[in-house]
Design an enzyme around this catalytic site. Structure first.
Site, PDB file in Angstrom:
ATOM      1  CB  SER A   1      28.385  24.959  34.239  1.00 43.25           C
ATOM      2  OG  SER A   1      27.152  25.404  34.862  1.00 43.25           O
TER       3      SER A   1
ATOM      4  CG  ASN B   1      31.658  37.169  36.945  1.00 43.70           C
ATOM      5  OD1 ASN B   1      31.836  38.086  37.827  1.00 43.70           O
ATOM      6  ND2 ASN B   1      30.588  37.007  36.445  1.00 43.70           N
ATOM      7  CD1 TRP B   2      36.743  35.542  41.482  1.00 39.28           C
ATOM      8  CD2 TRP B   2      37.116  37.125  42.811  1.00 39.28           C
ATOM      9  NE1 TRP B   2      38.138  35.395  41.639  1.00 39.28           N
ATOM     10  CE2 TRP B   2      38.568  36.566  42.551  1.00 39.28           C
ATOM     11  CE3 TRP B   2      37.379  38.462  43.822  1.00 39.28           C
ATOM     12  CZ2 TRP B   2      39.788  36.655  43.385  1.00 39.28           C
ATOM     13  CZ3 TRP B   2      38.625  38.387  44.528  1.00 39.28           C
ATOM     14  CH2 TRP B   2      39.751  37.766  44.051  1.00 39.28           C
ATOM     15  CE  LYS B   3      28.344  34.123  38.196  1.00 41.67           C
ATOM     16  NZ  LYS B   3      27.375  33.360  37.650  1.00 41.67           N
TER      17      LYS B   3
ATOM     18  N   GLY C   1      32.760  31.656  36.016  1.00 44.16           N
ATOM     19  CA  GLY C   1      32.134  32.175  37.605  1.00 44.16           C
ATOM     20  C   GLY C   1      32.608  31.248  38.714  1.00 44.16           C
ATOM     21  N   GLY C   2      31.805  30.126  38.863  1.00 35.49           N
ATOM     22  CA  GLY C   2      31.989  29.399  40.025  1.00 35.49           C
ATOM     23  C   GLY C   2      33.504  28.563  40.151  1.00 35.49           C
TER      24      GLY C   2
ATOM     25  N   GLY D   1      26.137  28.543  36.525  1.00 38.29           N
ATOM     26  CA  GLY D   1      25.881  27.951  37.663  1.00 38.29           C
ATOM     27  C   GLY D   1      25.212  26.645  37.884  1.00 38.29           C
TER      28      GLY D   1
ATOM     29  CD  GLU E   1      28.657  34.222  30.921  1.00 36.30           C
ATOM     30  OE1 GLU E   1      29.480  33.825  31.517  1.00 36.30           O
ATOM     31  OE2 GLU E   1      27.780  35.182  31.589  1.00 36.30           O
TER      32      GLU E   1
ATOM     33  CD  GLU F   1      24.652  35.809  37.841  1.00 34.39           C
ATOM     34  OE1 GLU F   1      25.536  36.480  38.223  1.00 34.39           O
ATOM     35  OE2 GLU F   1      24.844  34.715  37.650  1.00 34.39           O
TER      36      GLU F   1
ATOM     37  CG  HIS G   1      26.520  38.330  34.301  1.00 37.11           C
ATOM     38  ND1 HIS G   1      25.746  37.568  34.927  1.00 37.11           N
ATOM     39  CD2 HIS G   1      27.420  37.436  34.145  1.00 37.11           C
ATOM     40  CE1 HIS G   1      26.077  36.416  34.981  1.00 37.11           C
ATOM     41  NE2 HIS G   1      27.142  36.141  34.484  1.00 37.11           N
TER      42      HIS G   1
HETATM   43  P1  PGA Z   1      29.588  29.840  36.086  1.00 35.44           P
HETATM   44  O1  PGA Z   1      29.121  31.543  35.834  1.00 35.44           O
HETATM   45  O2  PGA Z   1      30.637  29.636  35.573  1.00 35.44           O
HETATM   46  O3  PGA Z   1      29.439  29.792  37.652  1.00 35.44           O
HETATM   47  O4  PGA Z   1      28.349  29.038  35.538  1.00 35.44           O
HETATM   48  C1  PGA Z   1      29.491  31.943  34.426  1.00 35.44           C
HETATM   49  C2  PGA Z   1      29.225  33.528  34.212  1.00 35.44           C
HETATM   50  O5  PGA Z   1      27.956  33.721  35.121  1.00 35.44           O
HETATM   51  O6  PGA Z   1      30.026  34.123  34.171  1.00 35.44           O
END
Ligand code: PGA
Length: 256
Positions: free
Chosen positions: A218, A9-11, A239-240, A179, A173, A104, A102
């Site tokens: 993470s 997930n590149w966000k 994500g990251g 993050g 999650e 966010e 998600h």
């Molecule tokens: P992260 O994000 O791996 O950067 O913690 C995961 C996500 O939000 O899907």
């Protein structure tokens, strides 16, 4: 036995030049991990990119085993919804997966459990796979309401989708892990995944066995192996670490 699924997930990250470099490197270096990303893989692999880059990513990933995904979708099929993107449009752009709910989006766009469920339904109607995210905030974790929160989030989706839940992917999650570098212990995460699967089983035992429940928050190469070895953790939403090709491939390598 459920196959492992790893979804990046590149966000809201990327640029035409950087995306091209990342995806070409992924395809070129994937042979270390997978021999080739053009042949059948031992796991399901996907990358969810920002809307404007779907066309570019589709061009680079088509004919490979890396599925394309989007990060959100409208619950409406079309019409006067300025700025929104329909499921049919995403399907036409080559998407296999769509992340819905998600944290966010729940946090910054006030998405309710009901809206998330409608987005999952719209995704299924367009013949794509919704990745439905659930997870508790740090405060909820600390006051011990993790299971109450995630069960409520999942129940809204089960109530609307009914038997179609069998065609979805769930992602647990914990918001406090996203993050931050903090992760639940494998046993803690396993317990939540197990409870989510039990909840699916009260609705439909067959669906509960079939549905992949991914862990996200993470996830990195050095913690993935232990988490993904848990019996109810069927992969990861990353994500990251998906923004760094070496790290992403090392994470895949660690769990296959
Ligand atoms: P992260 O994000 O791996 O950067 O913690 C995961 C996500 O939000 O899907």
């Amino acid at each position: 036995m459920r196959p492992l699924t790893i979804i990046g997930n590149w966000k809201m990250n990327g640029s035409l030049a950087n995306n091209q470099l990342m995806l070409e490197t992924l395809l070129a270096e994937g042979h270390e991990t997978f021999k080739s990303l053009y042949c059948d893989l031992p796991i399901s692999l996907g990358m969810c990119v920002p809307y404007p880059y779907l066309s570019q990513a589709h061009g680079l990933l088509k004919n490979t085993k890396v599925a394309l995904g989007a990060q959100d979708v409208s619950d409406h099929p079309n019409g006067a919804y300025t700025g929104d993107v329909s499921a049919a449009m995403l399907q036409e752009m080559g998407c296999t997966y769509v992340i819905v709910g998600h944290s966010e989006r729940r946090q910054h766009h006030q998405e309710s459990d009901d809206l998330v469920a409608r987005k999952a339904k719209a995704t299924l109607q367009a013949k794509m796979i919704p990745i439905i995210c659930v997870g508790e905030t740090e405060k909820e974790y600390e006051n011990g309401s993790t299971l109450v929160v995630v069960r409520k989030q999942l129940q809204a989706v089960i109530d609307l989708l009914q038997g179609q839940i069998a065609s979805c992917v769930i992602a647990y999650e914990p918001v406090w892990a996203i993050g931050t570098g903090k992760v639940p212990s494998p046993a803690q995460a396993q317990e939540v995944h197990h409870q989510l699967r039990l909840q699916l089983a009260t609705f439909n035992a067959e669906a509960a066995e079939k549905v992949a429940i991914l862990y996200g928050g993470s996830l990195k190469a050095d913690n993935a192996k232990e988490l993904l070895a848990m019996p109810d953790i069927d992969g990861g939403l990353v994500g990251g670490a998906s923004l760094n090709t070496e790290e992403f491939l090392a994470l895949c390598q660690a769990c296959i």
